[in-house]
Design an enzyme around this catalytic site. Structure first.
Site, PDB file in Angstrom:
ATOM      1  N   GLN A   1       0.834  -1.201   0.000  1.00  0.00           N
ATOM      2  CA  GLN A   1       0.000   0.000   0.000  1.00  0.00           C
ATOM      3  C   GLN A   1       0.870   1.253   0.000  1.00  0.00           C
ATOM      4  O   GLN A   1       1.246   1.761   1.049  1.00  0.00           O
ATOM      5  CB  GLN A   1      -0.939  -0.004   1.212  1.00  0.00           C
ATOM      6  CG  GLN A   1      -1.884   1.156   1.159  1.00  0.00           C
ATOM      7  CD  GLN A   1      -3.179   0.896   1.864  1.00  0.00           C
ATOM      8  OE1 GLN A   1      -3.376  -0.119   2.506  1.00  0.00           O
ATOM      9  NE2 GLN A   1      -4.092   1.829   1.733  1.00  0.00           N
ATOM     10  N   PHE A   2       1.181   1.734  -1.207  1.00  0.00           N
ATOM     11  CA  PHE A   2       2.051   2.898  -1.334  1.00  0.00           C
ATOM     12  C   PHE A   2       1.435   4.154  -0.717  1.00  0.00           C
ATOM     13  O   PHE A   2       2.145   5.082  -0.346  1.00  0.00           O
ATOM     14  CB  PHE A   2       2.430   3.147  -2.804  1.00  0.00           C
ATOM     15  CG  PHE A   2       1.381   3.867  -3.605  1.00  0.00           C
ATOM     16  CD1 PHE A   2       1.464   5.244  -3.801  1.00  0.00           C
ATOM     17  CD2 PHE A   2       0.321   3.184  -4.175  1.00  0.00           C
ATOM     18  CE1 PHE A   2       0.507   5.915  -4.546  1.00  0.00           C
ATOM     19  CE2 PHE A   2      -0.639   3.838  -4.919  1.00  0.00           C
ATOM     20  CZ  PHE A   2      -0.551   5.209  -5.101  1.00  0.00           C
ATOM     21  N   THR A   3       0.113   4.191  -0.546  1.00  0.00           N
ATOM     22  CA  THR A   3      -0.526   5.383   0.001  1.00  0.00           C
ATOM     23  C   THR A   3      -0.140   5.646   1.456  1.00  0.00           C
ATOM     24  O   THR A   3      -0.407   6.742   1.969  1.00  0.00           O
ATOM     25  CB  THR A   3      -2.070   5.306  -0.125  1.00  0.00           C
ATOM     26  OG1 THR A   3      -2.542   4.164   0.579  1.00  0.00           O
ATOM     27  CG2 THR A   3      -2.494   5.236  -1.591  1.00  0.00           C
TER      28      THR A   3
END
Length: 147
Positions: free
Chosen positions: A78-80
């Site tokens: 989850q790059f966010t």
């Protein structure tokens, strides 16, 4: 690296119309990889998460680890988690690792967790996923390998 660790009674990941991963009691870990991260961060987070004492013992105290209870782990990229919301209303992601680096370190983290003797399921890197979970407790922790 940043991780959101959730104690779950069950969790799963679906991509399009297919369930690609599913676990019973254990941990759902959302993992963000930063551009400054390396193999040391993978090892640190894997060891920390696997041995984190957040499962109840016989006296209902959080005293047991995932490894001790024989639980499963679902790891989802989850790059966010590296979203910067300081300016404006749209998050910036300049601190997130580029996809090639992030994918390698995500897979390395999963391998480090498996090396600890944990059954690890994974999401699909860069796919649009539907993550379903039942948070047990609820218990949710944030871990940052740089702090």
């Amino acid at each position: 690296m940043r991780a959101v660790v959730q104690r779950v009674s069950q969790a799963s990941v679906q991509v399009e119309d297919s369930k690609i991963a599913e676990i019973g009691p254990g941990l759902l870990v959302l993992l963000g990889v930063g551009k400054e991260d390396d193999s040391a961060d993978c090892r640190y987070l894997a060891e920390k998460i696997v041995h984190l004492r957040i499962f109840e013992d016989e006296q209902e105290k959080m005293n047991r680890s995932l490894k001790e209870i024989g639980g499963q782990l679902l790891l989802v990229s989850q790059f966010t988690l590296f979203g910067d919301t300081k300016k404006g209303r749209r998050p910036g992601f300049s601190d997130a690792a580029p996809p090639e680096q992030a994918d390698l370190l995500y897979l390395e983290t999963a391998a480090c967790m498996r090396a600890e003797g944990i059954e690890v399921q994974t999401g699909r890197f860069q796919a649009h996923m539907q993550v379903t979970l039942c948070n047990d407790g609820p218990v949710t922790l944030l871990i940052d390998s740089k702090k």
